[in-house]
Design a protein around this motif. Structure first.
Motif, PDB file in Angstrom:
ATOM      1  N   LEU A 195       0.829  -1.219  -0.033  1.00  0.00           N
ATOM      2  CA  LEU A 195       0.171  -0.029   0.045  1.00  0.00           C
ATOM      3  C   LEU A 195       0.966   1.254   0.087  1.00  0.00           C
ATOM      4  CD1 LEU A 195      -2.714   1.194   0.379  1.00  0.00           C
ATOM      5  CD2 LEU A 195      -2.319   1.509   2.895  1.00  0.00           C
ATOM      6  N   VAL A 196       1.741   1.252   0.973  1.00  0.00           N
ATOM      7  CA  VAL A 196       2.624   2.610   0.990  1.00  0.00           C
ATOM      8  C   VAL A 196       3.310   2.776  -0.447  1.00  0.00           C
ATOM      9  CG1 VAL A 196       4.461   3.690   2.111  1.00  0.00           C
ATOM     10  CG2 VAL A 196       2.756   2.267   3.531  1.00  0.00           C
ATOM     11  N   ALA A 197       3.757   1.568  -0.876  1.00  0.00           N
ATOM     12  CA  ALA A 197       4.556   1.645  -2.165  1.00  0.00           C
ATOM     13  C   ALA A 197       3.811   2.337  -3.265  1.00  0.00           C
ATOM     14  CB  ALA A 197       5.528   0.426  -2.222  1.00  0.00           C
ATOM     15  N   SER A 198       2.683   1.976  -3.259  1.00  0.00           N
ATOM     16  CA  SER A 198       1.753   2.470  -4.397  1.00  0.00           C
ATOM     17  C   SER A 198       1.388   4.155  -4.431  1.00  0.00           C
ATOM     18  CB  SER A 198       0.374   1.764  -4.361  1.00  0.00           C
ATOM     19  OG  SER A 198      -0.448   2.308  -3.337  1.00  0.00           O
ATOM     20  N   TYR A 199       1.956   4.654  -3.384  1.00  0.00           N
ATOM     21  CA  TYR A 199       1.656   6.113  -3.108  1.00  0.00           C
ATOM     22  C   TYR A 199       3.299   6.710  -3.284  1.00  0.00           C
ATOM     23  CZ  TYR A 199      -3.111   6.004  -1.697  1.00  0.00           C
ATOM     24  OH  TYR A 199      -4.329   5.862  -1.774  1.00  0.00           O
ATOM     25  N   ALA A 200       4.192   6.038  -2.541  1.00  0.00           N
ATOM     26  CA  ALA A 200       5.524   6.722  -2.263  1.00  0.00           C
ATOM     27  C   ALA A 200       6.549   6.273  -3.233  1.00  0.00           C
ATOM     28  CB  ALA A 200       6.037   6.274  -0.997  1.00  0.00           C
ATOM     29  N   ASP A 201       7.637   7.317  -3.724  1.00  0.00           N
ATOM     30  CA  ASP A 201       8.616   7.214  -4.333  1.00  0.00           C
ATOM     31  C   ASP A 201       9.830   6.341  -3.560  1.00  0.00           C
ATOM     32  OD1 ASP A 201       7.863   8.845  -6.821  1.00  0.00           O
ATOM     33  OD2 ASP A 201       7.257   9.943  -5.046  1.00  0.00           O
ATOM     34  N   MET A 202       9.690   6.644  -2.272  1.00  0.00           N
ATOM     35  CA  MET A 202      10.911   6.148  -1.774  1.00  0.00           C
ATOM     36  C   MET A 202      10.238   5.772  -0.172  1.00  0.00           C
ATOM     37  SD  MET A 202      14.468   7.352  -0.176  1.00  0.00           S
ATOM     38  CE  MET A 202      16.077   6.576  -0.866  1.00  0.00           C
ATOM     39  N   LEU A 203      10.608   4.256   0.276  1.00  0.00           N
ATOM     40  CA  LEU A 203      10.009   3.900   1.608  1.00  0.00           C
ATOM     41  C   LEU A 203      11.068   4.112   2.585  1.00  0.00           C
ATOM     42  CD1 LEU A 203       8.629   0.529   0.537  1.00  0.00           C
ATOM     43  CD2 LEU A 203       7.396   2.434   0.705  1.00  0.00           C
TER      44      LEU A 203
END
Lengths: 345, 345, 345, 345
Positions: free
Chosen positions: B173-181
């Protein structure tokens, strides 16, 4: 909360704080000293914490005066608690021995270790199916196959099972096999995991983070408690210091300190704190003498073949002495070994 | 690996080790000194580690001589790496500024913080939607709603987004929004999370555990790398020491040490290490001067109303000086500010 | 001082404290909160400290709110001080370079090192004639013969001399040769020595104890100041932490923190903190960038033959870069290199 | 010593080391591994230490394999030693109780404290006439007047006296009154003082530096031993860590570790490590259980009026329990309380 004003704070700076606290629904009491003015805050601390009090003009320091944990605090629950794991008590009246292999490797190794544990007086079996390892190249545990072995050995020996869970989404699975879930030192601030074990309805053993203050450890316990689970056993397992002769430094003082701050039972892991077989028995004696409510110890039938932490596991030759320690020391601190409690039950 | 024998080790003790190493497929070279015998082991170290060499008769010490990490080691990859985040480089040629609010609170607060960040020279936006907090009673972040705000602000400002993930099962989920985790300091040994971000195919910023040695930090990076993701940026953010004047002790030496051991870029978080606004700019200067490949900084339009770490966020008045630092210091260490790199691209 | 009462403190417990404070000549202001009562004390803190307030019934905590140092505090002396050593300023306007050999070994080695130092921009010469060594079997310094060499080299190069004194009863002798006395990290709480250097009328460089908090460091300075000597330069040289990749952990944050708390100049020792040659230049850059008023650096013409700490000494090849750092970085933090100051004087 | 070469070390780099070791009178044994070459050095380690081996081309690491202390090492003296203080043994067969006031204040206070000590089973009297205090404004002790009081109380009670010396030049004076000299934690690396007490011919109690590794503690003991005095008792008193709930962290593991490395007796100070009265008895039990050869404890007839460390002194009410601990615990670790030994002598 107490606000300490700097030496050059003005009357206006003090007034600004009195007002912002009033707006936040609290009361502020001003004490003017020779060189400093102190403001005592009364009201909802959580509310005040959100304010940038430290950033306000004239403020030198902001000090908290109440513990930030509530459910696990002894303030509101003066009597010390006993947690029961598959019927076995861990609490103020007993010294419970939890023992077994660091990692579950095979059915036979686990059974042999469980029998060693029992011979030494253990009433609970420890054993890891999920192992958090510093190196990705090290043995990571058998997973569910390991849990099945633990369940089988429980059936054969009668010892309830304590085992670690390392991921929030494994909690349900692990809880379906285990009698008590362990949260390890590296996950002591993995809040997702703490909340998950808080919701599962099984006792939890919470190891102290190797870098956690006692207060942070109790805050981690509060995360579990807040989800409705108060069957928590705290486990001191050594903190990280500059000393390298031992893997970590066992903080025995943390036992009476945590027992005074919290009503939860506190046990000690002498195996992982020292990381050396020759220290396990001396540290076990120290743990019981300082007042710990139990100890958790690695044993292994063939440590030279262990896949994890072999060098710290007790072996057959040590068991007689461990049994003696478990028998002779508890009475000197007004406690019974848990084994006796069961026997007489 | 090197085995050091004790002063009273016998010829037989040495022979036993030579044999067990041979059985494990390795070679053992014996050097006899005046008071000690040393045995050098050649072969598969992982194999040897499983043996209880320390427990064998006559052994005084066992020392590792090769780094336990491989993929992130500079031994096998002498050139330092550049990681690109939405096109923005982090690596040896630049000093990248990542800035934004500690926690995403509202669309407006996030946008204003992003504009502050941009004005100071930031080319990446930071902001937390999932906040690991020591207290269960503190604000825990907006979750997915916060991620949506970040994505909107990215659209409005053009700044790629760096945001924290705290649970392995949120990674997708986070990766679907973020450019870097971002993996935070409290999760630096949450191996389930490390493996999950290793498999998601987005760059990862790995904060150093506040109790992690540099070697353990690199081992944590190795967990990510082992899943096929080498787009890792290391972030020094202070370690826990006895000093209480600062929240943690920024270990600036760790920057050149980690850059020498690993090919990965190393950045610094001067906001969380000190925990005090007045230290952010001095520590930013120190970070760039010591050779960091970037800095990550909290800014907030109204820190006195921040829901998280307001006391350490830079405010409007600080931005001009931050911009100056980002412009004047990098050339002195042979680097460009990332902003210029983009501008000239 | 603030006294925090426990949740079960009675009205009588509070009254008892109010009375004992009155007897001690102070005033006590009581603020009653929902769960806690707080008592603010006004009067002579030293007087209160002697009372066993913590041992009184109902008391949960006792917190100090004013700094325990006075003469070195910036509260009473807001302007930052400049200390002059043989005419060379160390203070807010400059970045002074002190360099030379760790230990004085021979006249030639000392002269060559002094010339290296000068070439890099040093305006003060360091060099040890009395060396505190962890091992009694290590070289302990030349003693007075070393002091004579330093005095000769001062004559040849014009560089005033900074040298360590390790015993209170050597202070007079060392002061008869030196322009500034150094108190080392291992003696940072050798109070007899601190008092002796406080009485001798020469500037003192006080290294931070490797286990000293910033507050304890300032208290050590207060010992010197209390004997009438305010020509004190504080020197951050790394603290002891769990990290073993560096000898100690350079605490750069301590520089701005100490400068804010005290009016004394603060310099940094990048050689002894890291203990590695390859870290000296990066840490020197960080020290200047964070705002240090100077640096003290080991140089040696032949480090492979050094009798002390050869592995950390800069060599000829490093000097050009050191000179560049000393020239380019100070202007970026609003300071002049001390060399320029002298030149233009 | 072992030299580990880097992965890109050449044949020539290895040869250069072999040669320099040969020149220094040693032998070098080369073991070539897959990725690393290891060179074992045989000969005079002190000689090798002076070489800048770490600075040589191709060298990745240099590791010491023998302890740097000799006289206090158990390698050369396998039997554990007993030190006699005015006839009272401290050593493997006993658990000696040393008790008395932190600071000598008045004859009456000292006598009352000594009688308390005796009632609890103490066979040695502690008491400070010279007090190293963090603050120059705190009570620094009565000096020689305090020594005279101690001597008088020794006459009245029969208890030999243990007292601290803080300056090398007071050693003779203090030794003229005391039965055992104490070197405190802040002077644990005051080498001038260590050498002075090494030459005076009285037993010495050496407290561990609060930042000293066990190895550094033994090196400090070696300084004393090297001057001909082997009547040294090591005293663990807590190390400095990040935990603030206790003054220092008592490192109980250090007791068995030091006893294994050194033949010297090891005792524990539970009063100063915790700094809290409520921890003294639990930590005393832990100390005896872990195998300490004695404990040193603060007692005070009126702690609320103490001039030093009142909050940690045991009071009358605690003595019965202390006496019980001193009687019941030693037999469980195969030891006699020193009192019994005297009684039966």
């Amino acid at each position: 909360m107490v606000i300490v004003m700097g030496p050059d704070a003005t009357q206006g700076d003090v007034q600004a704080i009195v007002e912002i606290i009033g707006t936040a629904g609290g009361d502020a009491f001003v004490s003017r000293g020779v060189s400093r003015t102190i403001i005592g805050l009364v009201g909802d601390v959580a509310q005040f914490s959100a304010l940038d009090l430290r950033g306000m003009r004239g403020v030198a320091d902001v000090m908290r005066v109440t513990a930030p944990y509530k459910l696990v605090s002894r303030d509101n629950h003066p009597e010390r608690s006993t947690v029961r794991v598959g019927g076995v008590p861990i609490g103020p009246g007993t010294v419970t021995l939890i023992a077994g292999p660091c990692a579950v490797e095979t059915p036979q190794q686990t059974l042999e270790a469980a029998e060693m544990a029992k011979a030494a007086g253990a009433t609970l079996l420890r054993g890891g199916a999920y192992k958090p390892r510093t190196s990705p190249y090290a043995f990571q545990g058998l997973g569910e196959a390991g849990l099945r072995i633990l369940a089988d050995v429980r059936e054969q020996t009668g010892l309830p099972v304590v085992t670690e869970v390392v991921d929030a989404h494994d909690v349900e699975l692990v809880a379906s096999y285990a009698d008590m879930l362990q949260v390890g030192t590296r996950n002591a601030q993995n809040f997702a995991l703490l909340q998950a074990v808080g919701g599962i309805g099984k006792p939890v053993m919470l190891k102290r983070g190797m870098n956690a203050t006692i207060e942070e450890w109790l805050m981690a316990a509060e995360y579990i408690a807040q989800r409705g689970n108060l069957d928590i056993v705290l486990c001191e397992r050594g903190i990280r210091t500059f000393e390298t002769a031992t893997r970590n430094t066992l903080d025995v003082s943390a036992v009476p300190v945590a027992q005074r701050l919290s009503h939860l039972p506190v046990i000690v892991d002498p195996s992982h704190s020292g990381g050396r077989r020759d220290l396990v028995l001396p540290l076990t004696r120290a743990a019981i003498a300082v007042g710990a409510d139990g100890v958790i110890i690695d044993v292994h039938p063939n440590p030279e073949q262990a896949l994890c932490d072999g060098p710290q596991a007790l072996v057959d030759d040590d068991l007689r002495e461990l049994a003696r320690v478990m028998r002779d020391f508890p009475p000197l601190v007004g406690k019974n070994p848990a084994g006796d409690v069961l026997a007489s039950a």
